[in-house]
Enzyme design. Structure first.
Site, short mmCIF file in Angstrom:
data_model
loop_
_atom_site.label_atom_id
_atom_site.label_comp_id
_atom_site.label_asym_id
_atom_site.label_seq_id
_atom_site.Cartn_x
_atom_site.Cartn_y
_atom_site.Cartn_z
N ASN A 9 1.24 -1.01 -0.05
CA ASN A 9 -0.66 -0.28 -0.37
C ASN A 9 0.55 1.21 0.66
O ASN A 9 1.75 1.63 1.48
CB ASN A 9 -1.22 0.16 1.24
CG ASN A 9 -1.59 1.42 1.34
OD1 ASN A 9 -1.39 2.03 0.74
ND2 ASN A 9 -2.05 1.14 2.81
N LYS A 11 -0.10 4.64 -0.27
CA LYS A 11 -0.26 5.56 0.34
C LYS A 11 -0.49 6.73 -0.65
O LYS A 11 -0.19 6.79 -1.91
CB LYS A 11 -0.05 5.37 1.54
CG LYS A 11 0.21 4.49 2.50
CD LYS A 11 -0.05 4.38 3.90
CE LYS A 11 0.62 3.79 4.72
NZ LYS A 11 -0.01 3.27 6.48
N HIS A 95 -9.33 0.51 4.57
CA HIS A 95 -8.17 0.75 4.91
C HIS A 95 -8.60 1.49 6.72
O HIS A 95 -9.48 2.59 6.32
CB HIS A 95 -7.30 1.77 4.56
CG HIS A 95 -5.87 1.59 5.06
ND1 HIS A 95 -4.97 2.44 5.99
CD2 HIS A 95 -4.99 0.48 4.97
CE1 HIS A 95 -4.27 2.23 6.43
NE2 HIS A 95 -3.63 0.65 5.59
N GLU A 97 -6.37 4.17 7.83
CA GLU A 97 -7.42 5.84 7.27
C GLU A 97 -8.41 6.25 7.10
O GLU A 97 -8.13 7.56 7.18
CB GLU A 97 -5.52 5.58 7.22
CG GLU A 97 -4.29 5.65 7.72
CD GLU A 97 -3.36 5.00 6.98
OE1 GLU A 97 -3.18 5.46 5.92
OE2 GLU A 97 -1.94 4.21 7.65
N GLU A 167 -5.79 -4.99 10.39
CA GLU A 167 -4.66 -4.51 10.44
C GLU A 167 -5.02 -3.52 11.66
O GLU A 167 -5.82 -2.31 12.36
CB GLU A 167 -4.90 -2.88 9.50
CG GLU A 167 -4.27 -3.86 7.82
CD GLU A 167 -3.79 -3.12 7.13
OE1 GLU A 167 -2.26 -3.27 6.55
OE2 GLU A 167 -4.41 -2.08 7.09
N GLY A 173 1.95 2.30 10.52
CA GLY A 173 3.00 3.46 10.91
C GLY A 173 3.84 3.83 11.25
O GLY A 173 4.43 4.59 12.06
N SER A 213 3.11 -2.64 10.54
CA SER A 213 4.49 -2.70 10.71
C SER A 213 5.13 -3.45 10.76
O SER A 213 5.78 -4.36 10.51
CB SER A 213 5.04 -1.75 12.31
OG SER A 213 3.89 -0.35 12.12
C1 PEP Z 1 -0.81 0.08 5.81
O1 PEP Z 1 -0.58 1.05 4.93
O2 PEP Z 1 -2.15 -0.78 5.61
C2 PEP Z 1 -0.23 -0.58 6.92
C3 PEP Z 1 0.13 -1.31 7.63
O3 PEP Z 1 1.55 0.73 6.76
P1 PEP Z 1 2.66 -0.12 7.56
O4 PEP Z 1 2.85 -0.80 7.57
O5 PEP Z 1 3.14 1.31 7.47
O6 PEP Z 1 2.26 0.15 9.48
#
Ligand code: PEP
Length: 253
Positions: A9, A11, A95, A97, A167, A173, A213
């Site tokens: 992803n 973003k 997601h 976000e 997630e 992040g 992460s």
């Molecule tokens: C994501 O954007 O779905 C995500 C898991 O980000 P990160 O790997 O940076 O935590």
């Protein structure tokens, strides 16, 4: 047998020209087929250019969001047909976000997932609890409600085309990761929730990815867990070497 899926992803990073450079680097590092599905999800503006890079390679193209209507007066939105026509095979839906900053509700996630499915896209539906929900002991309840909301009205025969991504919001992040065993437990809980809706045979076909992460250093241990069928990778997917290492970790786990 569930095929491992590693999704990147990107973003809101990378202009189209920057995205081409990154996509070329990913394709170069992942040229050999290894039985693992790989997809990269650049911003809308880079989909066409990245699509031209990945076409004919083993790297699939995905988008980060979709609108549920086929077309219409929805300024700023993009339909599943439009994504499909650009060569997308996947789309991320719900997601955290988007849930956090753009008012994404379970109802919208549901409509988006169904629209993706109707256009032949694989929806990667994201679920996950916040830190306060986890601390209040509500993680299982919250995630089960998100799964049920997302899958409302799905026909059992279509569930095989779904990918879910667990997630935990507190892990995205932040550099914090759920321990592999804790993530595995939540994946088992998600699968049980799907089994409650559609039966165990259907549930066992659904790929459940872990996200939060994921990095080359922790990917192998996470991906070795029996209920973890892949990863949704944010930050580390912006580095071709790191992303390729995660795919390689998936192969060896
Ligand atoms: C994501 O954007 O779905 C995500 C898991 O980000 P990160 O790997 O940076 O935590």
């Amino acid at each position: 047998m569930r095929r491992t899926l590693i999704a990147g992803n990107w973003k809101m990073y990378k202009t189209p020209s920057e995205a081409v450079v990154l996509a070329e680097a990913v394709v170069k590092r992942l040229s050999a087929p290894d039985g693992i599905d790989v997809v990269i999800c650049p911003p809308f503006t880079a989909l066409e250019a990245v699509g031209k890079v990945v076409v004919g390679s083993r790297v699939g193209l995905g988008a980060q969001d979709v609108h549920w209507e086929k077309e219409g007066a929805y300024t700023g939105e993009v339909s599943a047909e439009m994504l499909r026509d650009l060569g997308c095979r996947y789309v991320i839906v719900g997601h955290s976000e988007r849930r956090q900053h753009f008012g994404e509700t379970d109802e919208r996630v549901n409509k988006k997932g169904l629209a993706a499915l109707a256009s032949g896209l694989t929806p990667i539906v994201c679920v996950g609890e916040t830190l306060s929900e986890r601390e209040a002991g509500r993680a299982n309840e919250v995630v089960a409600a998100q799964v049920k909301g997302a899958l409302s009205g799905w026909a059992s025969r279509d569930v095989q085309f779904l990918a879910l991504a667990y997630e935990p919001v507190w892990a995205i992040g932040t550099g914090q990761t759920a321990t592999p065993s804790r993530a595995d437990e939540m994946h088992a809980h998600i699968r049980m929730t799907i089994a409650g809706l559609f039966g165990a045979d259907v549930a066992k076909e659904v790929r459940i990815l872990y996200g939060g992460s994921v990095k080359p250093e922790n990917a192998k241990e996470l991906l070795q867990q029996s209920e973890i069928d892949g990863a949704l990778v944010g930050g580390a997917s912006l580095d071709a070497d790191a992303f390729a290492s995660i795919v390689k970790a998936a192969k060896s786990s």
